[in-house]
Design a protein around this motif. Structure first.
Motif, mmCIF file in Angstrom:
data_model
loop_
_atom_site.group_PDB
_atom_site.id
_atom_site.type_symbol
_atom_site.label_atom_id
_atom_site.label_comp_id
_atom_site.label_asym_id
_atom_site.label_seq_id
_atom_site.Cartn_x
_atom_site.Cartn_y
_atom_site.Cartn_z
ATOM 1 N N LEU A 18 37.587 42.309 32.340
ATOM 2 C CA LEU A 18 39.046 42.257 32.510
ATOM 3 C C LEU A 18 39.748 42.473 31.170
ATOM 4 O O LEU A 18 40.720 43.238 31.070
ATOM 5 N N VAL A 19 39.262 41.802 30.141
ATOM 6 C CA VAL A 19 39.867 41.951 28.812
ATOM 7 C C VAL A 19 39.702 43.370 28.303
ATOM 8 O O VAL A 19 40.630 43.961 27.731
ATOM 9 N N ARG A 20 38.527 43.969 28.517
ATOM 10 C CA ARG A 20 38.297 45.339 28.070
ATOM 11 C C ARG A 20 39.247 46.314 28.771
ATOM 12 O O ARG A 20 39.561 47.374 28.236
ATOM 13 N N CYS A 21 39.693 45.954 29.981
ATOM 14 C CA CYS A 21 40.621 46.808 30.727
ATOM 15 C C CYS A 21 42.082 46.537 30.376
ATOM 16 O O CYS A 21 42.981 47.120 30.995
ATOM 17 N N GLY A 22 42.317 45.647 29.445
ATOM 18 C CA GLY A 22 43.681 45.424 28.992
ATOM 19 C C GLY A 22 44.366 44.196 29.548
ATOM 20 O O GLY A 22 45.545 43.948 29.252
ATOM 21 N N VAL A 23 43.683 43.394 30.363
ATOM 22 C CA VAL A 23 44.287 42.164 30.900
ATOM 23 C C VAL A 23 44.373 41.132 29.784
ATOM 24 O O VAL A 23 43.390 40.892 29.067
ATOM 25 N N ARG A 24 45.540 40.488 29.673
ATOM 26 C CA ARG A 24 45.755 39.525 28.593
ATOM 27 C C ARG A 24 46.281 38.176 29.089
ATOM 28 O O ARG A 24 46.382 37.224 28.307
ATOM 29 N N HIS A 25 46.634 38.060 30.366
ATOM 30 C CA HIS A 25 47.220 36.816 30.873
ATOM 31 C C HIS A 25 46.552 36.412 32.172
ATOM 32 O O HIS A 25 46.250 37.265 33.026
ATOM 33 N N ALA A 26 46.336 35.110 32.340
ATOM 34 C CA ALA A 26 45.759 34.565 33.563
ATOM 35 C C ALA A 26 46.505 33.295 33.948
ATOM 36 O O ALA A 26 46.770 32.438 33.099
ATOM 37 N N LEU A 41 37.670 32.173 31.392
ATOM 38 C CA LEU A 41 39.030 32.543 30.977
ATOM 39 C C LEU A 41 39.508 31.672 29.822
ATOM 40 O O LEU A 41 40.113 32.160 28.858
ATOM 41 N N ALA A 42 39.228 30.361 29.905
ATOM 42 C CA ALA A 42 39.703 29.437 28.875
ATOM 43 C C ALA A 42 39.049 29.691 27.528
ATOM 44 O O ALA A 42 39.668 29.476 26.476
ATOM 45 N N HIS A 43 37.802 30.161 27.543
ATOM 46 C CA HIS A 43 37.076 30.335 26.287
ATOM 47 C C HIS A 43 37.206 31.728 25.689
ATOM 48 O O HIS A 43 36.735 31.966 24.579
ATOM 49 N N HIS A 44 37.808 32.654 26.416
ATOM 50 C CA HIS A 44 37.927 34.004 25.859
ATOM 51 C C HIS A 44 39.113 34.047 24.900
ATOM 52 O O HIS A 44 40.245 33.713 25.269
ATOM 53 N N PRO A 45 38.890 34.497 23.683
ATOM 54 C CA PRO A 45 39.970 34.446 22.680
ATOM 55 C C PRO A 45 41.126 35.403 22.953
ATOM 56 O O PRO A 45 42.223 35.206 22.423
ATOM 57 N N ASP A 46 40.904 36.416 23.796
ATOM 58 C CA ASP A 46 41.946 37.415 24.024
ATOM 59 C C ASP A 46 42.702 37.210 25.325
ATOM 60 O O ASP A 46 43.462 38.085 25.747
ATOM 61 N N VAL A 73 48.118 40.937 35.750
ATOM 62 C CA VAL A 73 47.951 39.520 35.458
ATOM 63 C C VAL A 73 46.955 38.949 36.455
ATOM 64 O O VAL A 73 47.000 39.264 37.650
ATOM 65 N N VAL A 74 46.049 38.097 35.969
ATOM 66 C CA VAL A 74 45.044 37.481 36.825
ATOM 67 C C VAL A 74 45.604 36.221 37.458
ATOM 68 O O VAL A 74 46.260 35.403 36.794
ATOM 69 N N LEU A 75 45.345 36.062 38.751
ATOM 70 C CA LEU A 75 45.612 34.827 39.490
ATOM 71 C C LEU A 75 44.268 34.258 39.918
ATOM 72 O O LEU A 75 43.475 34.951 40.561
ATOM 73 N N LEU A 76 44.002 32.984 39.567
ATOM 74 C CA LEU A 76 42.718 32.378 39.919
ATOM 75 C C LEU A 76 42.929 31.052 40.624
ATOM 76 O O LEU A 76 43.681 30.200 40.149
ATOM 77 N N CYS A 77 42.227 30.891 41.768
ATOM 78 C CA CYS A 77 42.273 29.608 42.465
ATOM 79 C C CYS A 77 40.916 29.308 43.076
ATOM 80 O O CYS A 77 40.028 30.164 43.122
ATOM 81 N N THR A 78 40.769 28.094 43.581
ATOM 82 C CA THR A 78 39.539 27.675 44.242
ATOM 83 C C THR A 78 39.539 28.165 45.691
ATOM 84 O O THR A 78 40.441 28.906 46.122
ATOM 85 N N SER A 79 38.552 27.729 46.455
ATOM 86 C CA SER A 79 38.406 28.214 47.832
ATOM 87 C C SER A 79 39.285 27.422 48.793
ATOM 88 O O SER A 79 39.834 26.372 48.462
ATOM 89 N N GLY A 80 39.398 27.930 50.027
ATOM 90 C CA GLY A 80 40.143 27.247 51.074
ATOM 91 C C GLY A 80 41.602 27.654 51.098
ATOM 92 O O GLY A 80 41.964 28.770 50.710
ATOM 93 N N THR A 81 42.465 26.736 51.537
ATOM 94 C CA THR A 81 43.880 27.079 51.709
ATOM 95 C C THR A 81 44.601 27.304 50.391
ATOM 96 O O THR A 81 45.749 27.766 50.389
ATOM 97 N N ALA A 82 43.952 26.973 49.275
ATOM 98 C CA ALA A 82 44.563 27.268 47.977
ATOM 99 C C ALA A 82 44.932 28.750 47.908
ATOM 100 O O ALA A 82 46.024 29.128 47.476
ATOM 101 N N ALA A 83 44.012 29.604 48.354
ATOM 102 C CA ALA A 83 44.257 31.041 48.314
ATOM 103 C C ALA A 83 45.381 31.440 49.267
ATOM 104 O O ALA A 83 46.182 32.345 48.967
ATOM 105 N N ALA A 84 45.466 30.785 50.427
ATOM 106 C CA ALA A 84 46.491 31.140 51.408
ATOM 107 C C ALA A 84 47.902 30.954 50.852
ATOM 108 O O ALA A 84 48.842 31.638 51.267
ATOM 109 N N ASN A 85 48.043 30.044 49.905
ATOM 110 C CA ASN A 85 49.355 29.801 49.311
ATOM 111 C C ASN A 85 49.834 30.959 48.435
ATOM 112 O O ASN A 85 50.997 30.989 48.039
#
Length: 819
Positions: A18-26, A41-46, A73-85
């Motif tokens: 993702l970073v190599r493709c230019g993504v900078r925010h999550a 994501l938390a440990h990647h410096p870029d 921009v990356v959106l990340l969530c856990t499984s279940g209804t979290a994604a439905a939101n």
């Protein structure tokens, strides 16, 4: 990075790409199942990782970031209804073409519909409101799958230019970076942090770079790759519009670039026939695949359909320049090779790549062409190949051949050489033989010139209803049915080795249709041909016609019985006896790794009044797969039968013989092993597994190189040199296949065998070693001391393979042991 477990590696690869493709925010919402991705994501410096508790708010927050920045921009969530939101925000992003990469963590697929908590079906959760959906494979310690993960991210980022993209990521435990042993479930296997798939492409570039602009940086980078190349190669798969490239192909050839083209590229025949090469038959030899080593590859059209080309491409590590359609989800890159993907017209992209290039060294082109040009033969035999050769030499300019999937298509690749201008079409994609004639008749209805449907008897039977369609639509075409009693494609697959009855019933599906009666029912002109001359004489005609080319007699084609137990690989038994005549007691011999039953040829078919039975270890003598340890013993049990036997094995065969004697002790009268041990402790086993895996990979990629390496193993070169014996053994070894030896190493090698207990042997046992083989001399004495009725025999002037170094002495001590 630390390769703690496969989830950690998987998440690292995804975020790194993702970073190599230019993504900078999550934008990350809390949850357990998404832990590997959150930590990556938390440990990647870029990457700036922003925590938003409410997924509905998180979605709109990400929309605002992407809308303002213009970057995904990356959106990340856990499984279940979290994604439905996320749905309201995704709908908004879809309407405004805002680039979002939505990563939804998920439970493994086997937890769906099982009542497991937070396990709902997240496949296509957002329906039509995403530009692309993809569910990742379950993480596995595989170089290919890590390359796949990188190409998937590259596609996703490129596709997000049209709106949000949804990637569903199933993850099993452990979710935290807990260190797992490489060989255990969730481990990283043989992956290394230095491998390209883990490390990523050089210079921080994406694995695959997409571009659609003639002036883009990546197009210039592709041109630069070609400028410094000395061994470029162009590979061209199926292209209906390939005729538009003829001038370009001529120019590339004049510049000194070898061009490997499939028949359906529309470039193999006619004006460019002298500029392109049909490489599949030549590349079928692993040695040839190794010798064709380019330093850059340009791929045009669809991914190659023929097997040798696929295998060759999968072995390449050089940069690849892809020229393909506008949608990244249709990439012609099933091997997930790294490179640059130029979007748009192949003709335009080709001109851009050639602009300013020097003329390449003609020696490279000449070397490849000399290797691949197949000398003409005067073969007059009749068969499937003859049908293709007659067509190639008889059809006129402007004819179209619609060829069926499976063997007709692959045979066409091998056997067609013509300068006539012939178009080749086929159904490239998702089916095997479904709808071949219907598709062909549709092509015949709208296109000029004569159309020939080249089809096998099974495919013809599958779509015979198409003849009614053709008659009602007034289609004119010649249907040429190759009747080879069910075809032969499944005979090329490993399934034939496992169960003859199932193979005969479900795979050898020879139709019983009366083709002459079918032709009469639809008012077709019918011709039955059984020779080249007959086929040539009736090829040309008008209307809807059927030519019935009988290339294999049904009785001759019937599968022959294989002397083996049902349900198990074939052949296992080198010499067998009818059950009712089988002696009560016999001598059973098992050869060593890379060898064959003939290694025991010096024993004869009878020894000390006992008939001799030689067993073949699975994975040898041309087989492409082996069996797991316990399954192999069961196979041997079926082959040997119930009568008592005197069992002898060498090296890998010796270890199998020892295990067999322990498991089926009441059926073994005596045991003798040569150069064998009882298993390795855990520490040595892990080390041996690494060594065996490297050897297995070498065997798969380069059989001859593997055999040279194996032949130079120090322990195998301890005894006296008998060059006649050595030459005979090398000949037997060359009868193996790399895939079979690799599988035998993985499933039956020292790292795979259990730790055995000679203390439990119920029969007399002799452990043989050579005088010069100090390691196995010590092992033989140890085994003899542990076995209740054991003895060690150390043979003078012999190395590891005592029976080869001193065959007469070995027969003497074996006879004494049996008596």
């Amino acid at each position: 990075m630390i390769l703690a477990n496969i989830n950690t590696v998987w998440a690292h690869v995804i975020v790194d790409e993702l970073v190599r493709c230019g993504v900078r925010h999550a934008v990350v919402s809390p949850g357990s199942r998404s832990t590997p991705l959150t930590m990556a994501l938390a440990h990647h410096p870029d990457i700036e990782d922003i925590s938003v508790i409410d997924e509905r708010s998180a979605g709109f927050f990400a929309v605002g970031m992407a809308m303002r920045s213009g970057l995904p921009v990356v959106l990340l969530c856990t499984s279940g209804t979290a994604a439905a939101n996320y749905l309201p925000a995704i709908c908004e992003a879809h309407h405004s073409a805002v680039p979002l990469i939505v990563l939804t963590a998920d439970r493994p697929a086997w937890l769906r519909d099982s009542g497991a908590s937070q396990a709902m079906n997240q496949v296509n959760l957002f329906g039509q409101y995403v530009a692309w959906f993809h569910e990742f494979a379950q993480p596995q310690p595989s170089e290919l799958l890590l390359r796949y993960a990188r190409t998937t991210i590259d596609k996703a980022v490129h596709a997000s230019l049209a709106g949000p993209v949804h990637l569903n990521v199933p993850l099993d435990k452990p979710l935290e970076p807990t260190v797992v042993r490489p060989e255990d479930l969730g481990g990283v296997g043989t992956l290394s942090s230095s491998s390209p798939a883990v490390r990523g492409a050089a210079n921080g570039a994406p694995w695959v770079r997409y571009t659609a602009s003639a002036d883009s940086v990546d197009v210039h980078a592709a041109v630069d790759l070609l400028r410094v190349a000395t061994r470029p190669v162009i590979v061209i798969g199926a292209m209906v519009e390939g005729w538009t490239l003829r001038d370009e192909i001529t120019a590339w050839h004049q510049a000194g670039v070898p061009i490997l083209a499939e028949a359906a590229s529309q470039l193999r025949f006619g004006k460019t026939s002298q500029c392109v090469l049909a490489a599949d038959a030549w590349l079928n030899d692993p040695k040839n695949r190794e010798s064709l080593a380019p330093d850059v590859i340009v791929c045009m059209g669809r991914a190659p359909i023929n097997w040798p080309m696929q295998k060759w491409l999968a072995q390449q590590t050089c940069p690849v320049i892809f020229i393909g359609p506008s949608a990244p989800v249709h990439d012609a890159n099933p091997e997930h090779l790294s490179g640059i993907h130029i979007r748009g017209s192949a003709q335009t992209a080709s001109r851009e790549l050639r602009r300013g290039l020097p003329v390449f060294d003609g020696c490279w082109l000449g070397e490849v062409e000399r290797a691949m040009r197949v000398a003409a033969t005067n073969d007059t035999s009749w068969g499937d190949a003859a049908v293709h050769e007659v067509l190639a030499n008889t059809l006129e300019d402007g004819a179209t051949v619609f060829v069926s999937s499976s063997m007709p298509l692959r045979d066409l690749e091998c056997h067609w050489e013509t300068e006539r201008d012939i178009q080749v079409l086929f159904n490239r994609g998702l089916n095997g033989i479904d709808g071949v004639m219907s598709t062909a008749f549709g092509a015949a209805k709208v296109g000029p010139g004569d159309l020939y449907v080249l089809i096998g008897d099974v495919a013809f039977a599958h779509d015979v209803g198409a003849l009614l369609t053709a008659k009602r639509a007034a289609v004119e075409a010649t249907v040429l049915v190759i009747d080879n009693s069910g075809g032969a494609i499944f005979e090329h697959l490993p399934v034939r080795q496992f169960d003859t009855d199932v193979f005969d019933k479900h795979f050898t599906t020879a139709p019983s249709h009366n083709l002459e009666a079918i032709a009469a029912a639809y008012g077709m002109d019918y011709h039955r041909v059984t020779s080249r001359a007959q086929l040539s004489a009736c090829l040309h005609g008008t209307g809807l016609r059927l030519i019935h080319a009988v290339t294999r007699d049904r009785e001759a084609a019937a599968p022959k019985p294989i002397p083996r137990p049902v349900g198990l690989p074939s052949p296992i038994v080198s010499k067998s006896y009818p059950t009712k005549h089988r002696p009560e007691t016999k001598l059973v011999l098992i050869h060593g790794f890379t060898d064959a039953p003939d290694a025991w040829g010096f024993v004869g078919d009878e020894f000390e009044g006992l008939p001799v039975q030689r067993l073949l270890i699975p994975g040898h003598a041309g087989q492409t797969s082996a069996l797991l340890w316990d399954d192999c013993l069961e196979v041997f049990r079926s082959c040997i039968g119930d009568g008592p036997c005197h069992l002898v094995g060498y090296s890998m065969g010796g270890r199998l013989a020892l295990a067999y004697a322990l498991r089926f002790s009441k059926h073994v009268a005596s045991l003798a092993t040569v150069g064998a041990h009882a298993g390795l402790p855990d520490a040595e086993r892990r080390e041996r597994a690494d060594v065996d895996e490297r050897l297995a990979e070498l065997a798969e990629s380069d059989l001859n190189g593997f055999l040279r390496t194996w032949d130079q193993t120090p322990i195998l070169n301890l005894g006296p040199k008998d060059f006649r014996t050595r030459e005979s053994k090398q000949k037997r070894r060359r009868g193996n296949r790399g895939a079979g030896l690799a599988d035998a190493l993985r499933k039956l090698g020292a790292a795979a065998m259990p730790l055995l207990r000679p203390e439990d042997l119920a029969m007399k046992a002799m452990f043989v070693a050579g005088q010069f083989d100090k390691k196995y001399t010590a092992i033989a004495h140890d085994l003899a001391a542990r076995a209740p009725n054991g003895r060690a025999e150390i043979v003078a002037n012999a190395g590891h393979a005592v029976h080869e170094d001193q065959p007469d002495e070995f027969l003497r001590i074996l006879a004494d042991h049996i008596r």
